[in-house]
Scaffold this active site. Structure first.
Site, PDB file in Angstrom:
ATOM      1  N   GLY A 162       4.797   5.652  -4.146  1.00  0.00           N
ATOM      2  CA  GLY A 162       5.862   5.055  -3.805  1.00  0.00           C
ATOM      3  C   GLY A 162       7.016   4.767  -2.414  1.00  0.00           C
ATOM      4  O   GLY A 162       5.822   5.035  -1.695  1.00  0.00           O
ATOM      5  N   HIS A 212       0.606  -1.017  -0.079  1.00  0.00           N
ATOM      6  CA  HIS A 212      -0.421  -0.117   0.435  1.00  0.00           C
ATOM      7  C   HIS A 212       0.789   1.018   0.274  1.00  0.00           C
ATOM      8  O   HIS A 212       0.071   1.906  -0.520  1.00  0.00           O
ATOM      9  CB  HIS A 212      -0.859   0.229   0.806  1.00  0.00           C
ATOM     10  CG  HIS A 212      -2.026  -0.961   0.607  1.00  0.00           C
ATOM     11  ND1 HIS A 212      -3.419  -0.795   1.038  1.00  0.00           N
ATOM     12  CD2 HIS A 212      -2.148  -1.935   0.481  1.00  0.00           C
ATOM     13  CE1 HIS A 212      -4.226  -1.238   1.022  1.00  0.00           C
ATOM     14  NE2 HIS A 212      -3.636  -2.710   0.972  1.00  0.00           N
ATOM     15  N   THR A 243      -1.007 -15.305  -0.186  1.00  0.00           N
ATOM     16  CA  THR A 243      -1.257 -16.944   0.591  1.00  0.00           C
ATOM     17  C   THR A 243      -0.904 -16.984   1.949  1.00  0.00           C
ATOM     18  O   THR A 243      -1.102 -17.482   2.292  1.00  0.00           O
ATOM     19  CB  THR A 243       0.971 -17.384  -0.026  1.00  0.00           C
ATOM     20  OG1 THR A 243       0.188 -19.208   0.847  1.00  0.00           O
ATOM     21  CG2 THR A 243       1.658 -17.198   0.099  1.00  0.00           C
TER      22      THR A 243
END
Length: 328
Positions: free
Chosen positions: A73, A67, A197
């Site tokens: 950046g 995020h 995952t």
């Protein structure tokens, strides 16, 4: 092709490579070798201690890094706080970021600054990048060299988040365009999605797939029916939309390639997950990563390295914050 044409092409290629190099040329693995040579072990120890306290540390820190990099950046601007509630982290999209991610960074920063020679010499952005690598490794994922040398940004805007973070209902075209705007390929997109995952999402992010889908069954046909029924039990219509559900129903706390195996079974929790398999353009990559964990690990490391180069601040564009939550 004439010699002149070949030479012009060579110069053009050289200029392109130079432009790429200057965009993240200040990043290097041993950036702190003369100022804080033990920074990696200091951060790792702090992250391990936090991880032992709560497993949420891993997905929370990984998501925080993503995020941060996708908005302004990789400059730790997502950590900045403002009294008027107008900072990045105050955007509704970022309100779902788990506090353990922020806490991991703050504790690692405190550990680094507690070493006299390192105090105020390592940026919050670099500490977050290191902590992210460490939580991936702690959960069974690949280790990799982290490029360092980022400065911390001074700007944090709530409004800047809205069109910067992928939404749970995005299809592949929107996902590809968003990632491409940061120089990331389709392979990078699929590999980085594999970060799902570990971690969790909230009922509000996928409820439409099990209750309000535009079909007679009211259930997204790309969802495995048995999995959909499990989701309706975990997220009944009257449930608090903030209730969390694991993104990987099989090995939710282990960083492996099970996420891609789930997609092949129709067990992608979010629309933006399952579309990677239903769309032919990305299906081959899903199949590759599902069947070859080494290929996934290699692609993920490549993508994470490229992700860490986005929007790096230099010179007067940034600073090394004394407190990660506020500018100096």
């Amino acid at each position: 092709m004439s010699f002149q044409s070949s030479f012009v092409l060579f110069l053009g290629s050289l200029l392109f490579l130079l432009l790429i190099a200057t965009s993240f040329g200040q990043l290097q693995v041993d950036y702190y070798r003369n100022t804080c040579p033990d920074v990696e072990s200091i951060v790792r120890t702090a992250v391990e201690r936090k991880f032992q306290q709560t497993l949420v540390t891993a997905p929370a820190t990984l998501r925080l890094f993503f995020h941060d990099c996708f908005v302004r950046g990789c400059d730790a601007s997502v950590i900045l706080a403002k009294r008027n509630g107008a900072a990045e982290k105050d955007n509704p999209i970022d309100l779902s970021l788990a506090g353990d991610g922020f806490d991991t960074l703050i504790k690692a920063k405190a550990a680094v600054d507690s070493v006299p020679g390192c105090k105020y010499k390592v940026s919050c952005a670099d500490i977050l990048a290191l902590a992210t690598r460490d939580v991936i490794t702690l959960t069974g994922g690949p280790s990799y060299a982290v490029e360092l040398g980022r400065l911390d940004g001074r700007i944090s805007s709530k409004a800047s988040v809205r069109h910067s973070i992928p939404h749970a209902n995005f299809k592949l075209a929107k996902l590809k365009a968003m990632f491409a705007s940061h120089g990331l390929t389709l392979a990078d997109l699929v590999a980085l999605s594999g970060a799902h995952t570990i971690g969790f999402s909230h009922c509000s992010q996928f409820s439409r797939r099990i209750y309000r889908f535009r079909s007679r069954s009211r259930i997204d046909p790309t969802l495995d029916l048995g999995y959909a029924k499990q989701l309706t039990k975990m997220c009944p219509t009257n449930v608090d939309p903030r209730v969390a559900v694991s993104l990987d129903p099989t090995t939710p706390w282990i960083f492996d390639n099970q996420y891609f195996k789930n997609l092949r079974q129709g067990k992608g929790l979010l629309t933006s997950d399952q579309v990677l398999f239903t769309d032919r353009r990305s299906r081959k990559l899903v199949n590759l990563f599902a069947s070859n964990s080494t290929a996934f690990d290699q692609a993920f490391v490549t993508a994470m390295t490229k992700l860490g180069r986005i929007g790096v601040k230099r010179g007067n564009q940034g600073e090394i914050r004394r407190d990660c939550t506020m500018v100096n």
